[in-house]
Design an enzyme around this catalytic site. Structure first.
Site, short mmCIF file in Angstrom:
data_model
loop_
_atom_site.label_atom_id
_atom_site.label_comp_id
_atom_site.label_asym_id
_atom_site.label_seq_id
_atom_site.Cartn_x
_atom_site.Cartn_y
_atom_site.Cartn_z
N ARG A 154 4.28 138.18 -1.54
CA ARG A 154 3.45 138.54 -2.69
C ARG A 154 2.80 139.91 -2.52
NH1 ARG A 154 2.41 134.49 -6.33
NH2 ARG A 154 2.76 132.34 -5.66
N ARG B 141 2.95 128.75 -25.30
CA ARG B 141 3.31 127.43 -24.76
C ARG B 141 2.31 126.36 -25.19
NH1 ARG B 141 4.24 129.02 -18.40
NH2 ARG B 141 6.26 130.03 -18.59
N ARG C 250 -2.58 124.81 -22.14
CA ARG C 250 -3.15 124.73 -20.81
C ARG C 250 -3.98 125.98 -20.51
NH1 ARG C 250 2.20 123.23 -17.44
NH2 ARG C 250 2.68 125.27 -18.30
N LYS D 262 11.27 133.41 -12.95
CA LYS D 262 11.81 133.40 -11.58
C LYS D 262 12.24 132.00 -11.15
CE LYS D 262 8.10 135.07 -9.62
NZ LYS D 262 7.27 135.15 -10.84
N ARG E 22 -3.78 137.31 -14.62
CA ARG E 22 -2.70 137.09 -13.65
C ARG E 22 -1.77 138.30 -13.59
NH1 ARG E 22 0.17 131.60 -14.94
NH2 ARG E 22 1.23 132.04 -12.99
#
Length: 210
Positions: free
Chosen positions: A88, A123, A156, A13, A167
């Site tokens: 949200r 990542r 991370r 996004k 999430r």
């Protein structure tokens, strides 16, 4: 043009908002950024938000929407804006309605949980210089070592598979119902995620008939 960008964490996004902002000449309004700015500038709604944050509490929807409304009233939003990170929840969407804030289109980037998990859990970032990598899409020349400075590459906490799944669960429970809310208003535009950033942007531009 007044837009909302919806999509799971890691759907891209923020990247698409940045491209659209440049192409359409309208600002991207990120909740986190405007919240920090309102607190720094000491606006009434910013100070109210700070009082909740200092007490370790969630900032209520009414205060969040108040800060958004203040930002949207600024001159650079006259031609339109892109909202990223708000609403949200259905509650926040209803609060935007109550504040008289309307939208032309709600873009929903559609991507599977499996793709999100692979994208985010792959990542890596250099601990020394912060250079970003991805085990599949952008691997370093030597495994675990930064091409630029030779520093160690780390994953991370936010990108660990279990964190990503948590999430995504929150997204499906709290944010995904917004698709039905805006579909009912006739302004939802589903956008199939593509293999490249450019490809996804092309689909968005076509959907907006631009």
């Amino acid at each position: 043009m007044k837009l909302i960008l919806l999509g799971a964490p890691g759907a891209g996004k923020g990247t698409q908002a940045e491209i659209l902002s440049a192409k359409l000449g309208i600002p991207t309004i990120s909740t986190g950024n405007i919240l920090r700015t309102a607190i720094k500038e000491g606006t009434p709604t910013g100070l109210e938000a700070k009082s909740y944050m200092d007490a370790g509490k969630l900032v209520p929807d009414g205060v969040i929407i108040g800060i958004v409304a203040d930002r949207l009233a600024q001159p650079d939003c006259e031609k339109g804006f892109i909202l990223d990170g708000v609403p949200r929840t259905i509650g926040q969407a209803e609060a935007l309605d109550a504040a008289g804030i309307t939208f032309d289109h709600v873009l929903s980037i559609e991507i599977s949980d499996g793709e999100i998990e692979e994208r985010m859990s792959g990542r890596r970032v250099c601990q020394s210089c912060g250079a970003p990598y991805h085990v599949k899409a952008k691997p370093p020349k030597a495994e675990g070592v930064c091409d630029s400075c030779g520093g160690p590459l780390i994953q991370r906490e936010d990108d660990r598979a279990e964190t990503v799944r948590a999430r995504l669960a929150v997204y499906h429970a709290e944010t995904e119902p917004l698709k039905g809310f805006y579909e009912g208003k006739g302004i939802l535009v589903p956008v199939a995620n593509q293999d490249t950033i450019e490809g996804t942007n092309k689909v968005i531009m076509e959907a907006l008939e631009l």
